[in-house]
Write an enzyme that holds these catalytic residues in place. Structure first.
Site, short mmCIF file in Angstrom:
data_model
loop_
_atom_site.label_atom_id
_atom_site.label_comp_id
_atom_site.label_asym_id
_atom_site.label_seq_id
_atom_site.Cartn_x
_atom_site.Cartn_y
_atom_site.Cartn_z
N VAL A 143 -33.09 4.86 38.03
CA VAL A 143 -31.79 5.02 38.67
C VAL A 143 -31.34 3.67 39.20
O VAL A 143 -31.98 3.10 40.08
CB VAL A 143 -31.87 6.02 39.84
N ALA A 145 -24.91 -6.65 35.83
CA ALA A 145 -24.24 -5.47 35.27
C ALA A 145 -22.85 -5.42 35.88
O ALA A 145 -22.70 -5.20 37.08
CB ALA A 145 -25.03 -4.20 35.61
N PHE A 204 -32.79 -3.95 39.43
CA PHE A 204 -33.86 -4.84 38.98
C PHE A 204 -33.69 -6.25 39.51
O PHE A 204 -34.67 -6.96 39.72
CB PHE A 204 -33.91 -4.86 37.44
N TYR A 235 -32.60 -2.33 27.97
CA TYR A 235 -33.14 -0.96 27.89
C TYR A 235 -32.95 -0.45 26.47
O TYR A 235 -31.94 -0.74 25.82
CB TYR A 235 -32.42 -0.04 28.89
N TYR A 284 -26.40 5.31 24.12
CA TYR A 284 -26.88 4.02 24.62
C TYR A 284 -27.19 3.05 23.48
O TYR A 284 -26.38 2.17 23.18
CB TYR A 284 -28.11 4.20 25.53
N ASP A 289 -18.13 -14.68 41.59
CA ASP A 289 -18.07 -14.16 40.23
C ASP A 289 -18.99 -14.98 39.35
O ASP A 289 -18.73 -16.15 39.08
CB ASP A 289 -16.62 -14.23 39.72
N ALA A 290 -20.08 -14.37 38.90
CA ALA A 290 -21.08 -15.10 38.12
C ALA A 290 -20.55 -15.60 36.79
O ALA A 290 -21.11 -16.53 36.19
CB ALA A 290 -22.30 -14.21 37.88
N SER A 333 -28.32 -8.48 43.84
CA SER A 333 -28.07 -7.66 45.03
C SER A 333 -28.50 -6.20 44.93
O SER A 333 -28.46 -5.48 45.93
CB SER A 333 -26.58 -7.70 45.38
#
Length: 398
Positions: free
Chosen positions: A275, A140, A52, A225, A235, A111-112, A49
């Site tokens: 972003v 995410a 990416f 990433y 990160y 809910d995946a 939704s």
């Protein structure tokens, strides 16, 4: 009702539905003008939704293959108190444009992580959709419920090598602030791995394979990433990095099984700094991204989500050339970001950044525009002074 961007603790509380529609259309228009590619005809995207995931769905539908798609995402529509989430409207308007093109665009607002969702999607694939050629995992989420144990895990953006303090951007106040992040406990590291690692991706692949939902030589991809040393401590060397390492480890296991059973493949694509709803709230990342945007735009190599994904498919995955992976089996779509000349210039600007000059030395304007676009604001061609019909919006279904 007139909807304006309202900030709450750095988050934009509301969304503009027709701004979301414009953003979806802008991405579709880009794909129609791109070089295109021959690729998968039936695609499943978990986390479809926004960011990416949405770009992936748009690219395979409008970038050449004209693929039928299934999207799984957890979003909410209009209520008495809120107008809904951006992803809700992205799903609705993607489906609108896909149907006009004669494409199937099935949305599961679920809910995946749940077994029930997996069962529903698999049943739809077997009964109506047909075997999938490409499965993209782009989820995410802040929390995950383990439906086998009942435990609920929460992800944390924390360091693992001591406390951290670094500059970040407050887009509400248009200023640089210092953000302190504490070091994670062993339990917090493990919970973040549970939510953001590769466990659920592996479970999806196991179920799809067991139920014979993959076509021969199907591909599955998850996004990750790595980034610059500027963001490593928070990160790659933080809780998120541990989770992403788990994602990469799971890719190897999935790849071995898919290759053995159906001649398929699985890998992680390491993407560039952009972003997204997930990245915008990682300390240090917004300032790094704003500087990176300036440098890459000046060198004519900047990519947003849709540009990156379109290049990934057309030049890497579905080109006539063999896919080039790094020594850990990862596809490196961050190749332009990590070019030495790019990173040298980012470092030079970073060393001169102050709270007073960051707007001039970085592409803060471009960064903030993309941030606003995520919720349908600051887009050309949208009348933000127009009253929205909430009752009409409530009738829209993804």
């Amino acid at each position: 009702m007139i909807v304006k961007a309202k900030f709450v603790k750095g988050f934009i509380r509301d969304v503009h539905p027709y701004g979301c529609r414009r953003e979806v259309l802008n991405q579709i228009d880009y794909c129609k003008k791109a070089i295109g590619f021959r690729g998968p005809k039936k695609v499943l995207i978990v986390g479809a939704s926004s960011g990416f995931g949405l770009a992936t769905r748009i690219s395979v539908a409008f970038g050449g293959p004209e693929a039928h798609t299934i999207g799984v995402s957890y979003e909410t529509g209009a209520t008495d108190r809120r107008i809904g989430t951006a992803g809700w409207y992205n799903n609705i308007f993607f489906k609108e444009f896909a149907k006009k093109k004669g494409l199937v665009a099935k949305n599961f607002i679920e809910d995946a992580f749940s077994n029930e969702t997996k069962d529903k999607v698999i049943k739809y694939i077997k009964d109506e959709f047909g075997k999938i050629d490409l499965f993209v995992y782009s989820l995410a989420a802040p929390r995950r419920k383990d439906y086998k144990t009942g435990n609920v895990y929460t992800s944390r953006i924390k360091t693992i090598l001591g406390d951290f303090e670094g500059p970040t951007i407050d887009v509400e106040r248009d200023e640089i602030t210092l953000k302190k992040v504490s070091s994670a406990s062993i339990e917090e590291i493990e919970e973040t791995r549970k939510v953001m690692g590769g466990e659920d991706w592996q479970e999806w692949c196991e179920e799809l394979l067991y139920e014979d939902c993959f076509s021969d030589k199907a591909t599955t991809i998850a996004y990750s990433y790595i980034g610059s040393p500027r963001t490593y401590k928070i990160y790659r060397e933080g809780t998120i990095g541990i989770a992403k390492k788990d994602l990469e480890d799971k890719a190897k296991l999935i790849n071995e099984k898919l290759n053995r059973v159906i001649g398929g493949r699985a890998f992680v694509s390491v993407n560039k700094a952009l972003v997204t709803k997930a990245s915008a709230y990682i300390p240090t990342f917004p300032l790094y991204a704003a500087i990176l945007y300036k440098v890459m735009k000046e060198k004519n190599i900047h990519e947003n989500c849709i540009m990156q994904i379109e290049r990934m498919f057309s030049e890497k995955i579905y080109s006539n050339e063999k896919i080039q992976f790094d020594d850990k089996g990862r596809l490196r779509m961050d190749d332009l970001e990590l070019r030495k000349d790019v990173q040298d210039e980012v470092d030079r600007i970073w060393s001169n950044i102050t709270p007073e000059n960051f707007k001039e030395l970085s592409d803060y304007k471009g960064y903030k525009k993309e941030f606003m676009n995520l919720n349908g604001f600051d887009l050309d061609g949208v009348d933000y002074s127009k009253d929205l019909d909430i009752e009409l919006l409530r009738k829209l279904e993804p």
